[in-house]
Design a protein around this motif. Structure first.
Motif, PDB file in Angstrom:
ATOM      1  N   ALA A 293     -21.261  19.866 -11.574  1.00 21.17           N
ATOM      2  CA  ALA A 293     -22.631  19.378 -11.357  1.00 21.17           C
ATOM      3  C   ALA A 293     -22.871  19.109  -9.871  1.00 21.17           C
ATOM      4  CB  ALA A 293     -22.866  18.107 -12.184  1.00 21.17           C
TER       5      ALA A 293
ATOM      6  N   GLN B 246     -23.347  22.383  -8.078  1.00 18.84           N
ATOM      7  CA  GLN B 246     -24.669  22.970  -8.331  1.00 18.84           C
ATOM      8  C   GLN B 246     -25.753  22.283  -7.498  1.00 18.84           C
ATOM      9  OE1 GLN B 246     -26.814  22.415 -12.006  1.00 18.84           O
ATOM     10  NE2 GLN B 246     -26.872  24.634 -12.313  1.00 18.84           N
TER      11      GLN B 246
ATOM     12  N   ALA C 138     -27.226  20.140 -21.180  1.00 16.69           N
ATOM     13  CA  ALA C 138     -26.654  19.900 -19.838  1.00 16.69           C
ATOM     14  C   ALA C 138     -25.753  21.072 -19.424  1.00 16.69           C
ATOM     15  CB  ALA C 138     -25.867  18.592 -19.836  1.00 16.69           C
TER      16      ALA C 138
ATOM     17  N   LEU D 255     -26.135  23.953 -16.301  1.00 15.86           N
ATOM     18  CA  LEU D 255     -25.056  24.365 -15.387  1.00 15.86           C
ATOM     19  C   LEU D 255     -24.741  25.854 -15.532  1.00 15.86           C
ATOM     20  CD1 LEU D 255     -22.315  21.556 -15.570  1.00 15.86           C
ATOM     21  CD2 LEU D 255     -23.850  22.075 -13.672  1.00 15.86           C
TER      22      LEU D 255
ATOM     23  N   ASN E 107     -24.326  13.736 -14.800  1.00 18.65           N
ATOM     24  CA  ASN E 107     -25.576  14.286 -14.262  1.00 18.65           C
ATOM     25  C   ASN E 107     -26.355  13.217 -13.504  1.00 18.65           C
ATOM     26  OD1 ASN E 107     -25.457  16.941 -14.880  1.00 18.65           O
ATOM     27  ND2 ASN E 107     -26.553  16.768 -16.826  1.00 18.65           N
TER      28      ASN E 107
ATOM     29  N   THR F 139     -24.685  12.518 -10.148  1.00 20.99           N
ATOM     30  CA  THR F 139     -24.963  13.591  -9.176  1.00 20.99           C
ATOM     31  C   THR F 139     -26.297  13.339  -8.487  1.00 20.99           C
ATOM     32  OG1 THR F 139     -23.732  15.143 -10.529  1.00 20.99           O
ATOM     33  CG2 THR F 139     -25.268  16.092  -8.933  1.00 20.99           C
TER      34      THR F 139
END
Ligand SMILES: Cc1cc2nc3c(=O)[nH]c(=O)nc-3n(C[C@H](O)[C@H](O)[C@H](O)COP(=O)(O)OP(=O)(O)OC[C@H]3O[C@@H](n4cnc5c(N)ncnc54)[C@H](O)[C@@H]3O)c2cc1C
Length: 366
Positions: free
Chosen positions: A20, A23, A53, A57, A286, A289
Motif C-alpha cells: 500500500a 502504491q 482493498a 492494490l 490503508n 498509508t
C-alpha cells in the motif's frame, strides 16, 4: 531511492502495508526476523472490504484464483438445521468470503512485493532496538543499522517495537480452549461454511482450496476428533495434528508514538473466532498509508487522528467476534440459544448477520 519508511514484520499485515505504501509513492523496506516464510495454520477468511482493498492494490485476481468463494453459511443445531446465512444478499462486487490459508495469502503478497519493489523485503533482519528522535528513527537490526523517517510496526501480538517503546498492551483472555485441523472434505457442504451450535459447544467448518475443509471447535482440552464426532456426527481422519489456541483480545495503550505507528496485531488482537484480525490489520494499513502521506506533507496530527478511528474499529471488530463466541458457548440453555439463532436466521435479521460476519458497516473508508 532510499526507504523513508521501515515496516517491521512480514506477516500478512506488514506485507500488505508495504504494498500500500509503494502504491502511494512511498518507498518501504520490510524488516523480517524469520529467514523463511511461516507455514503455521492461522487465518483463512478474507472478507469483502478486504477484497475491495486488494482490488485497489491491483491484486485481487490472484487471490480469487487461489481461494474458495464461500457464499453461504449453514447453522446447524443439535442434529437439525437451523437456517442459512446468504452472503450474496449483501451485494457489492465481492458477495462472498474468500477462504485461503494464511501462508498462501502471505506467499501471494510476498510475490507481489518482490515484483513491484525488488529487494524491499529483508529476511533475517530482526529489529533488536530502536531510537526514535524528533526527526528520524534509528533501528538496530540483525542485518545491520538503518535510519528511516518513519516506522510502521507490524511485528505481531508480542511486538518487540511496542515493548521497546514501553507502550502497554492490555490483554484479556476469554474462557475456553479451541482446536483446529485441516482435512480432505468429506461433508456434503461443498463450498459452503457450516457452524454447529450444539449444547456441548461450537464447531465451525470452512471449505479450503483443493477440496479441503477446516474444522475448529471449542474443545476445552478434549481431543478434537472426539469433539467433532460427538457434536456433528462427522469423523475426522485419525492422522490429523491439532493446532490448539485460546481466544483473547488485546489493545495497545496507544497506536502512535512520535514517528512510530503500530499496525495489525501489534496494535490490536481480536478473537480468531469470527476471523477478523488479519482483515482488520489490512483495512487499518490503508488508513495508516493515507495518514502517513499527510504527516509527510506537514500534517503530523493526521496519524493520531487516524489512530482514534482505528481504535474504534478494533473495538467494534472485537465486539462482533465476542458475539460469535457467545453463540458458541457450551450451555444448559441450549433451547433458548437455538430459538435466538432461529430468530436471527429469519429476514431481515439474517441479512444483518451476514453483514456483521463479512465485516461490512465498520466504516473502514479512508
Ligand atoms: C487460529 C487462528 C485463526 C485465525 N483466523 C483468522 C481469519 O480467518 N481471518 C482473519 O482476518 N484473521 C484470523 N486470525 C488472526 C490473524 O492470524 C492475525 O490477525 C494476523 O496474523 C496478524 O498479522 P500481523 O501481520 O499483524 O502479525 P503476524 O502474522 O504475527 O506477523 C508478524 C511478523 O513480524 C515478525 N516479527 C516479529 N518480531 C519481529 C522483530 N523484532 N523484527 C522483525 N520481524 C519481527 C514475525 O516473524 C512475523 O512474520 C486468526 C488467528 C488465529 C490464531
Amino acid at each position: 531511492m532510499s526507504p523513508r519508511v521501515a515496516v517491521v514484520g512480514a506477516g500478512p499485515v506488514g506485507l500488505f502495508q508495504a504494498l500500500a505504501l509503494h502504491q502511494a509513492g512511498i518507498e518501504p523496506v520490510v524488516l523480517e526476523r524469520r529467514t523463511e516464510p511461516h507455514r503455521g495454520s492461522r487465518s483463512i477468511g478474507i472478507h469483502p472490504p478486504s477484497l475491495e482493498a486488494l482490488e485497489a492494490l491491483d491484486l485481487v485476481e490472484p487471490f480469487l484464483a487461489a481461494g474458495v468463494q464461500v457464499r453461504r453459511g449453514h447453522a446447524v443445531g443439535d442434529g437439525a438445521p437451523i437456517g442459512t446465512v446468504d452472503f450474496t444478499r449483501c451485494g457489492g462486487r465481492y458477495p462472498f468470503v474468500l477462504a485461503l490459508p494464511q501462508h498462501r495469502t502471505e506467499a501471494l503478497l510476498e510475490a507481489a512485493l518482490a515484483e513491484r519493489v525488488p529487494g524491499a523485503l529483508r529476511r533475517g533482519a530482526e529489529v533488536r532496538s530502536l531510537e526514535a528522535r524528533d526527526d528520524a528513527v534509528s533501528l538496530d537490526t540483525a542485518s545491520g543499522p538503518l535510519e528511516v523517517d518513519w516506522v510502521v510496526a507490524c511485528d505481531g501480538r508480542r511486538s518487540r517495537v511496542r515493548e521497546l517503546l514501553g507502550i502497554p498492551f492490555a490483554v484479556e483472555a476469554y474462557e475456553g480452549e479451541y482446536g483446529m485441523e485441516d482435512h480432505p472434505d468429506q461433508t456434503p457442504y461443498g463450498d459452503d461454511a457450516a457452524v454447529f451450535l450444539t449444547e456441548a459447544g461450537l464447531v465451525e467448518s470452512f471449505p479450503l482450496p483443493g477440496g479441503g475443509r477446516r474444522w475448529v471447535a471449542r474443545t476445552d482440552g478434549a481431543p478434537l476428533r472426539d469433539t467433532i464426532r460427538a457434536r456433528t456426527g462427522f469423523e475426522l481422519p485419525a492422522d490429523g495434528s491439532t493446532s490448539s489456541f485460546r481466544a483473547e483480545r488485546g489493545l495497545a495503550g496507544t497506536f502512535v508514538r512520535g514517528r512510530v505507528v503500530l499496525g495489525g496485531d501489534a496494535a490490536h488482537v481480536v478473537s480468531p473466532i469470527g476471523g477478523q484480525g488479519m482483515n482488520l490489520g489490512w483495512l487499518g494499513a490503508n488508513r495508516i498509508t493515507r495518514a502517513l502521506g499527510l504527516a509527510m506533507r506537514g500534517e503530523p496530527d493526521a496519524l493520531a487522528r487516524d489512530a482514534r478511528v482505528r481504535r474504534r474499529m478494533a473495538k467494534a471488530a472485537a465486539r462482533r467476534a465476542e458475539a460469535n463466541m457467545w453463540l458458541g458457548r457450551p450451555t444448559a440453555q441450549g433451547v433458548w440459544r437455538e430459538r435466538l439463532v432461529g430468530a436471527l436466521m429469519r429476514r431481515p435479521l439474517v441479512d444483518g448477520l451476514a453483514r456483521a460476519f463479512t465485516m461490512r458497516g465498520l466504516r473502514w473508508g479512508v
